[in-house]
Design a protein around this motif. Structure first.
Motif, PDB file in Angstrom:
ATOM      1  N   TRP A 124       0.870  -1.180   0.000  1.00 27.26           N
ATOM      2  CA  TRP A 124       0.000   0.000   0.000  1.00 27.26           C
ATOM      3  C   TRP A 124       0.900   1.221   0.000  1.00 27.26           C
ATOM      4  CZ3 TRP A 124      -3.630  -1.595   4.595  1.00 27.26           C
ATOM      5  CH2 TRP A 124      -4.674  -2.373   4.083  1.00 27.26           C
ATOM      6  N   SER A 125       1.234   1.737  -1.160  1.00 23.59           N
ATOM      7  CA  SER A 125       2.118   2.899  -1.138  1.00 23.59           C
ATOM      8  C   SER A 125       1.565   4.028  -1.997  1.00 23.59           C
ATOM      9  CB  SER A 125       3.530   2.518  -1.580  1.00 23.59           C
ATOM     10  OG  SER A 125       3.491   1.850  -2.803  1.00 23.59           O
ATOM     11  N   ARG A 126       1.945   5.239  -1.577  1.00 23.11           N
ATOM     12  CA  ARG A 126       1.500   6.420  -2.312  1.00 23.11           C
ATOM     13  C   ARG A 126       2.534   6.693  -3.393  1.00 23.11           C
ATOM     14  NH1 ARG A 126       1.354   8.619   3.514  1.00 23.11           N
ATOM     15  NH2 ARG A 126       2.665   6.796   3.515  1.00 23.11           N
ATOM     16  N   PHE A 127       2.092   6.683  -4.634  1.00 17.79           N
ATOM     17  CA  PHE A 127       3.049   6.924  -5.713  1.00 17.79           C
ATOM     18  C   PHE A 127       2.616   8.120  -6.550  1.00 17.79           C
ATOM     19  CE2 PHE A 127       0.113   3.599  -6.981  1.00 17.79           C
ATOM     20  CZ  PHE A 127      -0.366   4.071  -8.176  1.00 17.79           C
ATOM     21  N   HIS A 128       3.567   8.587  -7.316  1.00 24.24           N
ATOM     22  CA  HIS A 128       3.394   9.790  -8.104  1.00 24.24           C
ATOM     23  C   HIS A 128       2.464   9.514  -9.288  1.00 24.24           C
ATOM     24  CE1 HIS A 128       4.125  13.536  -9.833  1.00 24.24           C
ATOM     25  NE2 HIS A 128       5.411  13.673  -9.531  1.00 24.24           N
TER      26      HIS A 128
ATOM     27  N   ARG B 231       2.064  10.347 -12.466  1.00 22.74           N
ATOM     28  CA  ARG B 231       2.936  11.102 -13.373  1.00 22.74           C
ATOM     29  C   ARG B 231       2.207  11.686 -14.570  1.00 22.74           C
ATOM     30  NH1 ARG B 231       7.736  11.006 -11.568  1.00 22.74           N
ATOM     31  NH2 ARG B 231       8.042   9.448  -9.966  1.00 22.74           N
TER      32      ARG B 231
ATOM     33  N   TYR C 160      -0.315  13.545 -14.414  1.00 20.76           N
ATOM     34  CA  TYR C 160      -1.205  14.643 -14.033  1.00 20.76           C
ATOM     35  C   TYR C 160      -1.033  15.854 -14.942  1.00 20.76           C
ATOM     36  CZ  TYR C 160       2.517  17.264 -11.731  1.00 20.76           C
ATOM     37  OH  TYR C 160       3.640  17.966 -11.471  1.00 20.76           O
TER      38      TYR C 160
ATOM     39  N   TRP D  78       7.275  11.735 -19.041  1.00 20.23           N
ATOM     40  CA  TRP D  78       6.637  10.890 -18.034  1.00 20.23           C
ATOM     41  C   TRP D  78       7.357  11.002 -16.698  1.00 20.23           C
ATOM     42  CZ3 TRP D  78       2.178   8.444 -17.681  1.00 20.23           C
ATOM     43  CH2 TRP D  78       2.019   7.468 -16.715  1.00 20.23           C
ATOM     44  N   ALA D  79       8.630  10.731 -16.662  1.00 17.12           N
ATOM     45  CA  ALA D  79       9.344  10.688 -15.379  1.00 17.12           C
ATOM     46  C   ALA D  79      10.247  11.905 -15.199  1.00 17.12           C
ATOM     47  CB  ALA D  79      10.183   9.437 -15.278  1.00 17.12           C
TER      48      ALA D  79
ATOM     49  N   LEU E 251       7.182  10.914  -1.263  1.00 18.36           N
ATOM     50  CA  LEU E 251       6.418   9.746  -1.701  1.00 18.36           C
ATOM     51  C   LEU E 251       7.036   8.468  -1.172  1.00 18.36           C
ATOM     52  CD1 LEU E 251       5.813  10.894  -5.332  1.00 18.36           C
ATOM     53  CD2 LEU E 251       4.075  10.616  -3.594  1.00 18.36           C
ATOM     54  N   ASP E 252       6.197   7.433  -1.099  1.00 17.68           N
ATOM     55  CA  ASP E 252       6.652   6.151  -0.559  1.00 17.68           C
ATOM     56  C   ASP E 252       7.705   5.519  -1.452  1.00 17.68           C
ATOM     57  OD1 ASP E 252       4.887   6.494   1.415  1.00 17.68           O
ATOM     58  OD2 ASP E 252       3.389   5.086   0.681  1.00 17.68           O
TER      59      ASP E 252
ATOM     60  N   GLU F  47      12.903   4.158 -15.411  1.00 18.82           N
ATOM     61  CA  GLU F  47      11.620   3.514 -15.175  1.00 18.82           C
ATOM     62  C   GLU F  47      11.821   2.011 -15.255  1.00 18.82           C
ATOM     63  OE1 GLU F  47       8.625   5.094 -17.834  1.00 18.82           O
ATOM     64  OE2 GLU F  47       9.660   6.999 -17.629  1.00 18.82           O
TER      65      GLU F  47
END
Lengths: 117, 438
Positions: free
Chosen positions: A52-56, A58, A60, A116-117, B171-172, B410
């Protein structure tokens, strides 16, 4: 009364359907898994932390860009209504409008908003 | 029960889904598994019914093997192709029901699968004990294992710690140990990575599972065995060059599979298996066809750039534009018109083009070399770089490069990069153990 009978039939049928799918689920779920069998496949290891992790998010920047240009399209509706009356003038105006938007996209592209990144 | 028997017969006629695990000395057979008829190689144990262990299981590979074994859904069975030196752990003592077969024996795989789904064979019991790795049942106000969803320990596992992101967010960061049996990575490679979303933030290469057994098999089981042999004894140039072309084609097949081009990969494997010096034209056609594949070009362009300063040998350096090749100083190659092929860019795309061009060139050289025999002495250009007595094997230096290359990439690009370097952990271990191929 006839309507009540029909409703009752539907309720009973749905109830039986739910019980039947539940029974199928239980019948197929005969294999109980041990904890080592349940963990996600990592190539031979076990995860140390919960996933359960909060990720970006990307995309947005792309999503915002899309929304902005999607709203611009709304302006095309009144234009389409008067297009036949106005003729070439309307066409030229819309072309100017689209060129300005296009410059905006090119600028965003150059600034790396589509990366993207 | 006629229906059940009919269904079982139908299921047994399907292709056997096999998850291969490549152990010590198993790499040379690994390419053949996909070519067996009636067998489908899958990328995850979740999709398999048969676990195929190829080669010897070193102490470092044993625990991961048990874990992977248990991740096959039931009904499952294990087939072992031990190969020549059965001096490692005997799998039958750890896994119980193991079918031992001759390497390359597809009939056993299909037979075991048919018995398994036909009900004639019981599923393997789990190899690991039925214990929770972290106790969680009954812990917390709802018995969910922790104190809450954020910052707690759900199901006994803590949540990932936060760390800064380049966009200024906190962030995690998910710490994961990937490998040593993760199909996109070469067999035996363990990566300790920290993931933020799909971006890799930290990378460390884990212990090489092929190391730490000094009595283990000699480098004879390596997929470059023929080249190591040629470094010590006279060997016809045509044989060496044919082996080089075959090695590059097998590598290309693996890369194509990684990029989702499974049928193209099979075609390349078939070409590699029946490769003869007359096939130079076929290899050139293949290289041209792959050049035309837009998706492959886009996925590999600019990915995993290696500069000549980082690697100064082998196809990796030549793909970055440096014309280094041990064959230039080898008298066996005098007068047959050898000059190194080079590419520019040094990215994964350049390495793919480089190796395909080198495969075509190798077949061409094999044609022109005739009965020429190479004498031992000068360094021999192997498929990954020069092999000379007293020097480390090329894979070790390439493995050391990984952390610098992968950080910031990535996930998909990272897998492309690792595949493009053509690593062999066993070769790296052999080089580290002996210090020299001899």
């Amino acid at each position: 009364m006839a309507a009540f009978g029909a409703a009752l039939t539907v309720v009973v049928a749905v109830g039986l359907g739910v019980l039947f799918t539940r029974w199928i689920g239980l019948a197929l779920d005969s294999a109980t898994l041990t904890p080592p069998e349940r963990v996600p496949f990592l190539g031979g290891g076990q995860p140390e932390v919960h996933a359960w992790s909060r990720f970006h998010v990307r995309y947005y920047a792309m999503a915002l860009l899309f929304l902005a240009f999607d709203m611009e399209m709304v302006f095309m509706y009144p234009w389409a209504v008067v297009f036949v009356e106005e003729g070439a003038v309307a066409l030229a105006e819309m072309l100017m409008f689209i060129v300005i938007l296009l410059l905006g996209i090119l600028y965003a592209w150059r600034e790396g908003a589509l990366e993207w990144a | 029960m006629g229906l059940r028997r009919a269904l079982a017969r139908l299921a047994a006629a399907a292709e056997a889904p096999v998850f291969p695990v490549i152990g010590a000395g198993g790499r040379s057979v690994a390419g053949e598994i996909a070519l067996l008829g009636g067998v489908r190689v899958v990328d995850s144990p979740r999709a398999a019914n048969v676990l195929l262990v190829v080669g010897g299981i070193t102490p470092g590979l044993l625990a991961p093997l048990l874990q992977v074994h248990d991740q096959l859904p039931t009904p499952r069975a294990t087939v072992w192709w031990p190969g020549e030196p059965v001096e490692h752990q005997d799998l039958r003592t750890v896994l119980g029901e193991v079918v031992v077969a001759r390497p390359g024996d597809g009939d056993t795989l299909r037979g075991v699968f048919a018995e398994l789904v036909g009900g004639g064979r019981l599923s393997d019991p789990p190899a690991l004990p039925d214990d929770e790795p972290a106790e969680w049942r009954g812990v917390g106000p709802y018995g969910q294992g922790g104190t809450g969803m954020t910052g707690g320990v759900p199901y006994g596992r803590p949540l990932a710690k936060r760390s800064p992101d380049p966009d200024g967010l906190e962030l995690d960061q998910l710490p994961l140990r990937i490998g040593p049996m993760f199909p996109p990575l070469p067999p035996g490679l363990i990566l300790d990575i920290a993931l933020q979303g799909d971006v890799i933030r930290e990378v460390a290469v884990g212990d090489n599972p092929f190391l730490g057994h000094p009595d283990g098999p000699a480098p004879a089981g390596l997929d470059t065995a023929l080249f190591l042999e040629a470094a010590r004894r006279p060997q016809p140039v045509a044989t060496i060059e044919l082996a080089r072309a075959r090695h590059h084609l097998r590598w290309a097949a693996g890369t194509l599979r990684l990029h989702g081009l499974a049928s193209e990969s099979l075609r390349v494997l078939r070409l590699a298996r029946a490769l003869r010096p007359e096939h130079a034209l076929e290899v050139e056609t293949l290289a041209r066809r792959l050049r035309g594949r837009r998706s492959l070009s886009w996925a590999t362009r600019g990915v995993g750039v290696v500069t000549p300063a980082q690697v100064g040998f082998g196809p990796v350096a030549r793909a970055a534009g440096v014309a280094v090749d041990a064959r230039l100083d080898d008298p066996a190659y005098d007068g047959i018109g050898f000059s190194p092929v080079v590419n520019d860019g040094g990215d994964a795309r350049a390495r793919l083009r480089q190796r395909l061009a080198e495969a075509a060139q190798a077949l061409d050289l094999a044609n022109r070399a005739g009965a020429r025999v190479r004498q031992p002495g000068p360094a021999l250009e192997g498929p990954r770089g020069p092999l000379s007595a007293g020097e480390a094997l090329p894979s070790a230096a390439l493995v050391d490069l990984l952390p610098r290359l992968l950080v910031g990439q990535e996930w998909g690009d990272a897998m492309t990069t690792v595949a493009s370097l053509d690593l062999d952990l066993e070769e790296a271990a052999a080089g580290a153990r002996a210090g020299a191929p001899a």
